[in-house]
Design an enzyme around this catalytic site. Sequence first.
Site, short mmCIF file in Angstrom:
data_model
loop_
_atom_site.label_atom_id
_atom_site.label_comp_id
_atom_site.label_asym_id
_atom_site.label_seq_id
_atom_site.Cartn_x
_atom_site.Cartn_y
_atom_site.Cartn_z
N ASP A 19 0.82 -1.21 0.00
CA ASP A 19 0.00 0.00 0.00
C ASP A 19 0.86 1.27 0.00
O ASP A 19 1.85 1.35 0.73
CB ASP A 19 -0.91 -0.02 1.25
CG ASP A 19 -1.92 1.10 1.27
OD1 ASP A 19 -2.45 1.44 0.19
OD2 ASP A 19 -2.21 1.62 2.36
N HIS A 20 0.47 2.24 -0.81
CA HIS A 20 1.09 3.57 -0.83
C HIS A 20 2.61 3.51 -0.95
O HIS A 20 3.34 4.16 -0.19
CB HIS A 20 0.69 4.38 0.40
CG HIS A 20 -0.64 5.05 0.26
ND1 HIS A 20 -0.88 6.06 -0.64
CD2 HIS A 20 -1.81 4.84 0.91
CE1 HIS A 20 -2.15 6.44 -0.54
NE2 HIS A 20 -2.73 5.71 0.38
N ASP A 76 2.10 4.95 -5.59
CA ASP A 76 1.53 6.27 -5.31
C ASP A 76 2.42 7.38 -5.84
O ASP A 76 3.40 7.79 -5.22
CB ASP A 76 1.34 6.43 -3.80
CG ASP A 76 0.64 7.73 -3.43
OD1 ASP A 76 0.34 8.53 -4.34
OD2 ASP A 76 0.40 7.95 -2.23
N HIS A 123 -9.77 5.26 -0.54
CA HIS A 123 -8.82 5.40 0.55
C HIS A 123 -9.43 6.28 1.64
O HIS A 123 -10.41 6.98 1.41
CB HIS A 123 -7.53 6.06 0.04
CG HIS A 123 -6.67 5.14 -0.77
ND1 HIS A 123 -5.29 5.13 -0.66
CD2 HIS A 123 -6.97 4.21 -1.69
CE1 HIS A 123 -4.78 4.23 -1.48
NE2 HIS A 123 -5.79 3.66 -2.13
N GLU A 131 -2.93 6.13 -8.02
CA GLU A 131 -3.75 7.25 -7.54
C GLU A 131 -3.56 8.47 -8.42
O GLU A 131 -2.43 8.83 -8.75
CB GLU A 131 -3.38 7.58 -6.09
CG GLU A 131 -4.22 8.69 -5.48
CD GLU A 131 -3.85 8.95 -4.03
OE1 GLU A 131 -3.84 10.13 -3.64
OE2 GLU A 131 -3.57 7.98 -3.30
N ASN A 165 -10.44 0.78 1.71
CA ASN A 165 -9.28 0.70 2.60
C ASN A 165 -9.60 1.26 3.98
O ASN A 165 -10.10 2.38 4.11
CB ASN A 165 -8.11 1.50 2.03
CG ASN A 165 -7.54 0.89 0.77
OD1 ASN A 165 -8.06 -0.08 0.22
ND2 ASN A 165 -6.44 1.46 0.30
#
Length: 293
Positions: free
Chosen positions: A78-79, A100, A200, A130, A222
């Site tokens: 994630d991210h 990201d 998100h 994103e 999320n």
Amino acid sequence: MPLVSLSRILDAGPVFAFNVIQIEHAEAILAGAEQAKASVVLQISENAVRYHGALAPVAAAARLAAERSGAEAALHLDHATDERLVREAADHGFGSVMYDGSTLPWAENLRTTAEVTAWCHQNGLFVEAELGEIGGKDGAHAPGVRTDPAEAAEFVARTGVDALAVAVGSEHAMTSRTARLDLELIGRLHAAVPVPLVLHGSSGVPDESLVAAAAAGMRKINVSTHLNRLFTEAVRGALAADPKLVDPRRWLAPGRDAVAAEVARLLGLLGSLGSPDSPGSLGSPDSLGSLNH
């Protein structure tokens, strides 16, 4: 149970993705998924990797916990802003990554996301990215930003990503569940973008809005801060009840139990949903009316 791909889970309908910070989180998320008899996504963020000092130990803990669980689970990075971390994830059992580049200028975000996506596809990884900025990330994203459907469609077409995180009214790190989502915008994004949409900052979104977001077209939802708050409250309660506690297992266990119960409850919100194209599912046009009013 062996890990499954994020794409397989998304094909079955909307899903919750919960962040793993330590092994107790992974155990709790999987226990909640078992209780709810639902699929789940275990997410490990770049921040969590930084906390542990490396990806391998926390990834191994989450992966092995999932393999020993009876729940169907996917492992997701994630991210990630570091392209080296994305490449490392491929060696540690991850089936999907969220790259990201949202703080980059438009052209640079397009270029780097397309490059990362091409590499990931060559190595069998599903890619989330994103475009629209989502509020609350250490001041990098201003609340109130919204994703434009036409820009989102162009971004997906030019980068080849498999899922897209969009800004529709939620904010990261909210500790109160008071966010107001733009359901009409979610519907327009769903119509314009040919890949699954990701919400998100869902910790700040009330239950009914989460269900309505799934109805309008969100596929991956999320949640992190909300579970962390409940975990911490339970730990504080255990320590306050017995100031002589010194064994971490005695005060970590209540936190783990609190997260497991909430994961099961949240998964139950989406438990009756099927494939986004199945008759009567929240993703089908006939089901949208009652939830959007």
